[in-house]
Design a protein around this motif. Sequence first.
Motif, PDB file in Angstrom:
ATOM      1  N   ASP A 200       0.708  -1.031  -0.132  1.00  0.00           N
ATOM      2  CA  ASP A 200      -0.102  -0.040   0.103  1.00  0.00           C
ATOM      3  C   ASP A 200       0.759   1.301   0.081  1.00  0.00           C
ATOM      4  OD1 ASP A 200      -2.349  -1.497   0.227  1.00  0.00           O
ATOM      5  OD2 ASP A 200      -2.264  -1.580   2.245  1.00  0.00           O
ATOM      6  N   ASN A 201       2.036   1.136   0.576  1.00  0.00           N
ATOM      7  CA  ASN A 201       2.838   2.319   0.789  1.00  0.00           C
ATOM      8  C   ASN A 201       4.504   1.764   0.747  1.00  0.00           C
ATOM      9  OD1 ASN A 201       3.634   2.122   3.748  1.00  0.00           O
ATOM     10  ND2 ASN A 201       1.490   1.836   3.720  1.00  0.00           N
ATOM     11  N   ARG A 203       8.458   3.606   2.018  1.00  0.00           N
ATOM     12  CA  ARG A 203       9.542   4.637   2.324  1.00  0.00           C
ATOM     13  C   ARG A 203      10.702   4.598   1.355  1.00  0.00           C
ATOM     14  NH1 ARG A 203      11.184   4.853   7.272  1.00  0.00           N
ATOM     15  NH2 ARG A 203      10.979   2.552   7.662  1.00  0.00           N
ATOM     16  N   SER A 230       7.480   9.251   1.766  1.00  0.00           N
ATOM     17  CA  SER A 230       6.598   8.293   1.838  1.00  0.00           C
ATOM     18  C   SER A 230       5.484   8.392   0.883  1.00  0.00           C
ATOM     19  CB  SER A 230       6.016   8.197   3.386  1.00  0.00           C
ATOM     20  OG  SER A 230       7.091   8.052   4.393  1.00  0.00           O
ATOM     21  N   PHE A 231       5.379   7.367   0.099  1.00  0.00           N
ATOM     22  CA  PHE A 231       4.406   7.284  -0.990  1.00  0.00           C
ATOM     23  C   PHE A 231       3.419   6.198  -0.606  1.00  0.00           C
ATOM     24  CE2 PHE A 231       8.349   8.722  -3.192  1.00  0.00           C
ATOM     25  CZ  PHE A 231       7.957   9.714  -3.827  1.00  0.00           C
ATOM     26  N   GLU A 232       2.161   6.769  -1.058  1.00  0.00           N
ATOM     27  CA  GLU A 232       0.947   5.703  -0.966  1.00  0.00           C
ATOM     28  C   GLU A 232       0.696   5.121  -2.572  1.00  0.00           C
ATOM     29  OE1 GLU A 232      -3.841   5.768   0.002  1.00  0.00           O
ATOM     30  OE2 GLU A 232      -2.697   7.465   0.121  1.00  0.00           O
ATOM     31  N   ALA A 253       1.348   6.949  -7.721  1.00  0.00           N
ATOM     32  CA  ALA A 253       1.854   7.360  -6.332  1.00  0.00           C
ATOM     33  C   ALA A 253       1.489   8.716  -5.746  1.00  0.00           C
ATOM     34  CB  ALA A 253       3.558   7.177  -6.335  1.00  0.00           C
ATOM     35  N   GLU A 255       2.564  11.243  -2.649  1.00  0.00           N
ATOM     36  CA  GLU A 255       3.499  11.665  -1.654  1.00  0.00           C
ATOM     37  C   GLU A 255       2.705  12.100  -0.676  1.00  0.00           C
ATOM     38  OE1 GLU A 255       6.501  12.614   0.879  1.00  0.00           O
ATOM     39  OE2 GLU A 255       5.805  14.318  -0.437  1.00  0.00           O
ATOM     40  N   HIS A 314       9.352  -3.083   3.561  1.00  0.00           N
ATOM     41  CA  HIS A 314       8.746  -1.858   4.117  1.00  0.00           C
ATOM     42  C   HIS A 314       9.543  -1.197   5.180  1.00  0.00           C
ATOM     43  CE1 HIS A 314       4.718  -2.728   2.333  1.00  0.00           C
ATOM     44  NE2 HIS A 314       4.891  -3.953   2.531  1.00  0.00           N
TER      45      HIS A 314
END
Length: 651
Positions: A200-201, A203, A230-232, A253, A255, A314
């Motif tokens: 989901d995300n 870093r 940090s990107f979703e 993405a 941020e 992660h």
Amino acid sequence: MSFRHKAGNQRGDCMALAARAALMHQWVSQDFIELPAVKATSFLRGVSGRRYSANVSGETGLVQVVERRWLNSQSAEVTLADGRVIHIQIRSIVSVAPGADAVLTLEIDHPALAGMEPEELLASTRLIGDSSCWESHPDLERIQALAEKAVKQQGADALDAIEPDMDPTFDLSLLDGMTAVQRGETALHLALKRILERADNIRVAGAVFDVDCGLKGGRAVVPLRIPSCSFELSDVRLEQHLGNIVPDVLCSASEFDREFDDSELMIEVAVTHRVDAAKLAKIRERGTACLELDAQRLYGSGRMNHAELEELVHSSPNAFRWVYHPEIESRIKAVQEAAERKEERRRRLEDLERQAKVRQAQDIQRYADRLSALKFAPLLQKYVSDLRPGLRGDLVEPQASAYQQLFQKIKKPELATAEFAHLVWCLDCIRSAGLGHMAHPGFTGVAVILTHKKLLSYAPLMLAAYRTYRPNLTDREAQELARTRTQVLESLAQAEATYARNPKTDEALRLIFPELSQALGPNATGTLAGVERQRQILQRKAHEARERKLAEQKREEEEWLELQRKQLDSLVAPAKARNWTRGGGVAFERWSRFDSVSKSCGRGQFELIRRAYQARESGATPATFIASEKPESAQRVESLLASLDQAFLLA
């Protein structure tokens, strides 16, 4: 029960068959039977060569029998309460009965079962899981599929399996030409892509880009810092074809801190091969942001499974690095453009400075040409007039360089120093004050004499200037001047060089300040030569004082010795009337062996008599011998004479 065989099976086999038949009859005849679980086993060999296996079992159950039918002596059918029909047979050559929902076989191979009572036999069949199995069952295919799925999951969790459903785009035939290490790297590559597909995300650690600003003046590297982000992730796709490039992962993405705008993002997974120049060129051409996940930066301990690898992805922002981002490219370009503008400004300033130096050199040369037409004395007067406007005797251009150049030319480099310029300026200020002119705002008055360390050697000359020009002083200034004069004169009187000048500039100073000619003379106070003369005078005086002191000490010693001699003569006067015996005495060796001597004389007296014999033999008088013993009193003289009389040495 007994068996008789004329032909066919032997006794043990026959009893086993009988036991099977007995158990079959008893088991089928029950109203409730416990059905075994449906079981399946699947095997998988990983890409590393390791073997994995998985066992999956269904559920056991106690079911009611509502109808039973014997098919033959070794098989029967029972109908359960839910309508299912179970075909039960003793294991031999199994054939599936048509119309049956399932086929259950019993493995009865031990002849001891033939002698059991029915109740005991049925109790033994409760362990039906070990002695029965399903030959066919409606759930068997499902259970087998679960076993195959479980063993594949084992391989995938161990990062040791490559299956078509892991990456439909991967050609499994490529594995045939790979080594075990290459297959393992491929499995890791596919696992990382699957992890990113479900992420989901992510870093990403901060980075510093060394921006190469290739400038004309030389190469310059300027650091550009990109903060951590940090990107979703959403809409994640694997191996999405984008024209001439197929990224490992493509997603949207966003941020969190808005460091970058929402955009499409490519992620390349690097196990052994990183993004090369050709692929980077394609990425730049497309203009899509791209990250690289470096598997070598996922530091784990020992062999990892899939869950541990996913946790590392992660929790390892340093494993991601920016390959390309249009916003970063824009910032790099902005840094380069700023560097270029700065370089352009620097070049323009250099050009202006160069032009100014050329003009200044021309001005200096023109001014120097005008000064060179002057003789030495007028040149110095011009020098003083140019110094006056300065705050502290500082010349401005082009005068400063022109004078420096000219003084060097006429071999007077000592006049080209800042110290000489400041000295001339101070003396001129004192002279101007004595003539009643307004004091220069930068002149500090009497304090200037001891304020500047580089002018301390000229303190006597400035004191002479105050004495010669007599400027008006306040009471406080007069007191300060008196204290300064006392300090300087005391230092010179001690032959200290602190306030002694080098006379190199005296000739020029006499031309500028003729009133100070006496203070600038060869024998004037405050020169290094004068200090040297004073040092010689002090040394001579010190030498004379030492000689006088030594002479006085010698005289006192002689007087003391004479006094001692007279005192000694007075003490030994009684001995002067005595003489040595001649012939009346005996030799010292014989005398010392007399019994009366050995009883009455100590060692000290022995030595005294020995010395007396030696003195007589050498021709010394008794008075001289007594004096050599240095008696301190008349009693000591009497004691010595008595000892000599005892030894018959005195007449």
